[in-house]
Write an enzyme that holds these catalytic residues in place. Structure first.
Site, PDB file in Angstrom:
ATOM      1  CB  SER A 143      73.994  56.631  24.778  1.00 30.05           C
ATOM      2  OG  SER A 143      73.913  55.624  23.686  1.00 30.05           O
ATOM      3  CE1 TYR A 157      74.159  52.088  28.074  1.00 31.29           C
ATOM      4  CE2 TYR A 157      73.440  52.224  25.750  1.00 31.29           C
ATOM      5  CZ  TYR A 157      74.405  52.706  26.849  1.00 31.29           C
ATOM      6  OH  TYR A 157      75.570  53.341  26.661  1.00 31.29           O
TER       7      TYR A 157
HETATM    8  P1  NAP Z   1      83.095  50.524  30.106  1.00 33.17           P
HETATM    9  O1  NAP Z   1      84.218  50.565  29.338  1.00 33.17           O
HETATM   10  O2  NAP Z   1      82.322  49.199  30.118  1.00 33.17           O
HETATM   11  O3  NAP Z   1      83.469  51.188  31.332  1.00 33.17           O
HETATM   12  C1  NAP Z   1      82.555  51.201  32.440  1.00 33.17           C
HETATM   13  C2  NAP Z   1      82.906  51.884  33.719  1.00 33.17           C
HETATM   14  O4  NAP Z   1      81.835  52.026  34.467  1.00 33.17           O
HETATM   15  C3  NAP Z   1      84.097  51.251  34.339  1.00 33.17           C
HETATM   16  O5  NAP Z   1      84.934  52.123  34.848  1.00 33.17           O
HETATM   17  C4  NAP Z   1      83.127  50.465  35.626  1.00 33.17           C
HETATM   18  O6  NAP Z   1      83.853  50.358  36.696  1.00 33.17           O
HETATM   19  C5  NAP Z   1      82.104  51.723  35.812  1.00 33.17           C
HETATM   20  N1  NAP Z   1      80.928  51.418  36.415  1.00 33.17           N
HETATM   21  C6  NAP Z   1      80.169  50.544  35.859  1.00 33.17           C
HETATM   22  N2  NAP Z   1      78.911  50.226  36.797  1.00 33.17           N
HETATM   23  C7  NAP Z   1      79.175  51.278  37.807  1.00 33.17           C
HETATM   24  C8  NAP Z   1      78.710  51.568  39.304  1.00 33.17           C
HETATM   25  N3  NAP Z   1      77.438  51.183  39.513  1.00 33.17           N
HETATM   26  N4  NAP Z   1      79.481  52.258  40.055  1.00 33.17           N
HETATM   27  C9  NAP Z   1      80.362  52.751  39.673  1.00 33.17           C
HETATM   28  N5  NAP Z   1      81.045  52.601  38.296  1.00 33.17           N
HETATM   29  C10 NAP Z   1      80.590  51.743  37.482  1.00 33.17           C
HETATM   30  O7  NAP Z   1      82.175  51.489  29.432  1.00 33.17           O
HETATM   31  P2  NAP Z   1      82.251  52.740  28.190  1.00 33.17           P
HETATM   32  O8  NAP Z   1      82.137  52.076  26.931  1.00 33.17           O
HETATM   33  O9  NAP Z   1      83.586  53.486  28.637  1.00 33.17           O
HETATM   34  O10 NAP Z   1      81.030  53.648  28.560  1.00 33.17           O
HETATM   35  C11 NAP Z   1      81.277  54.926  29.564  1.00 33.17           C
HETATM   36  C12 NAP Z   1      79.868  55.517  29.477  1.00 33.17           C
HETATM   37  O11 NAP Z   1      79.704  55.832  27.831  1.00 33.17           O
HETATM   38  C13 NAP Z   1      78.611  54.893  29.809  1.00 33.17           C
HETATM   39  O12 NAP Z   1      77.819  55.705  30.371  1.00 33.17           O
HETATM   40  C14 NAP Z   1      78.062  54.261  28.271  1.00 33.17           C
HETATM   41  O13 NAP Z   1      76.837  54.228  28.523  1.00 33.17           O
HETATM   42  C15 NAP Z   1      78.581  55.436  27.552  1.00 33.17           C
HETATM   43  N6  NAP Z   1      78.479  55.000  26.097  1.00 33.17           N
HETATM   44  C16 NAP Z   1      79.514  54.279  25.614  1.00 33.17           C
HETATM   45  C17 NAP Z   1      79.178  54.138  24.320  1.00 33.17           C
HETATM   46  C18 NAP Z   1      80.265  52.990  23.530  1.00 33.17           C
HETATM   47  O14 NAP Z   1      80.146  52.761  22.507  1.00 33.17           O
HETATM   48  N7  NAP Z   1      81.286  52.496  24.367  1.00 33.17           N
HETATM   49  C19 NAP Z   1      78.312  54.437  23.572  1.00 33.17           C
HETATM   50  C20 NAP Z   1      77.196  55.356  23.899  1.00 33.17           C
HETATM   51  C21 NAP Z   1      77.459  55.761  25.662  1.00 33.17           C
HETATM   52  P3  NAP Z   1      84.312  48.803  37.145  1.00 33.17           P
HETATM   53  O15 NAP Z   1      85.175  48.134  36.076  1.00 33.17           O
HETATM   54  O16 NAP Z   1      85.123  48.776  38.418  1.00 33.17           O
HETATM   55  O17 NAP Z   1      82.996  47.930  37.020  1.00 33.17           O
END
Ligand code: NAP
Length: 248
Positions: A143, A157
């Site tokens: 991130s 985080y």
């Molecule tokens: P999201 O919509 O909250 O989705 C998170 C996903 O991770 C879900 O499929 C969830 O599954 C799964 N998950 C969470 N904890 C887990 C665990 N312990 N074991 C296996 N699966 C797990 O998140 P997102 O925004 O797409 O983010 C994806 C990645 O991008 C993350 O690493 C996040 O830190 C990074 N990121 C996101 C942003 C942003 O602006 N959105 C910015 C920077 C970085 P369940 O639903 O089944 O729990």
């Protein structure tokens, strides 16, 4: 090479977008999720409806036994993997460091850091030429928080993503001559459900005017970068980062 990709946290958001794009690029995809089976199966169904091949496998990546089982299921059902996207990640309610307790720190670091290390370990054991594998590629989803710090929101985080940056650099050097490339993307301000977990579903829209591009990002824009890093077009690229943060 047989293209088999495992993506952790592939049931929604950036992970789901990456799974769909990977399937369109002819990867067989394993969509890992933690608890939302219906969401993961919906991604599988969408891939299959377009002629692709995918399975969904539940595993909490912070738990070693579940990670071992995830890769065992992949070995049995899909064969040797060629790509891993360490995407699963969590954050919790926005708060200052002075209010964060140890239990929360353990949850954040277990999911984001331990989970990524364990999945990377299982992937290297299978892909490294040193172990008889055919090589492959790993992309860690870090991130922009790792360099911005997330003050007043979730420094825990952000620090966990700092660890992911270091994992990317160190592991890339360990396995560079074993046929494995390791890179990372550093998104920020992407429209997903994650911001609701931080207590502010509308966070991207609040912040977007402060970004050079004056807009938030879409999961598919992150998926494009991930798929490029996995591809042969990135064959001389390892230990590096693509920032997807609207210019911030
Ligand atoms: P999201 O919509 O909250 O989705 C998170 C996903 O991770 C879900 O499929 C969830 O599954 C799964 N998950 C969470 N904890 C887990 C665990 N312990 N074991 C296996 N699966 C797990 O998140 P997102 O925004 O797409 O983010 C994806 C990645 O991008 C993350 O690493 C996040 O830190 C990074 N990121 C996101 C942003 C942003 O602006 N959105 C910015 C920077 C970085 P369940 O639903 O089944 O729990």
């Amino acid at each position: 090479m047989n293209k088999v990709l495992v993506i952790t946290g592939g049931s929604r958001g950036i992970g789901a977008a990456t799974a769909l794009l990977a399937a369109a690029r002819e990867y067989t995809v394993c969509i890992n999720y933690r608890k939302n089976q219906a969401a993961a199966e919906a991604v599988v169904d969408e891939i299959k409806s377009k002629g692709g091949n995918a399975i969904a496998v539940a595993a909490d990546v912070s738990l070693e036994s579940e990670v071992k089982n995830l890769f065992k299921v992949i070995d049995e059902q899909l064969g040797p993997i060629s790509a891993l996207v360490n995407n699963a990640g969590i954050l919790e309610k926005q708060m200052r460091v002075e209010d964060i307790d140890a239990a929360r720190l353990h949850r954040i670091f277990a999911a984001n850091v331990v989970g990524s290390f364990l999945c990377a370990r299982e992937a290297v054991r299978r892909m490294s030429t040193k172990h008889g594998g055919h090589g492959g590629a790993i992309v860690n989803v870090s991130s922009a928080a790792s360099r911005l710090g997330s003050a007043g929101e979730y420094v825990d985080y952000a620090a966990s993503k700092g660890a992911i940056d270091t994992l990317t650099i160190g592991l890339s050097q360990e396995v560079a001559e074993e046929g494995i490339r390791v890179n990372a993307v550093r998104p920020a301000f992407i429209y997903t459900d994650m911001h609701a977990d931080g207590g502010e579903p509308g966070r991207v829209d609040r912040i977007k005017e402060s970004l050079p591009m004056k807009r938030g990002g879409q999961p598919a824009e992150v998926a494009n970068a991930i798929l490029w890093l996995l591809s042969e077009e990135a064959s001389y690229t390892t230990g590096t980062f693509i920032d997807l943060a609207g210019g911030k």
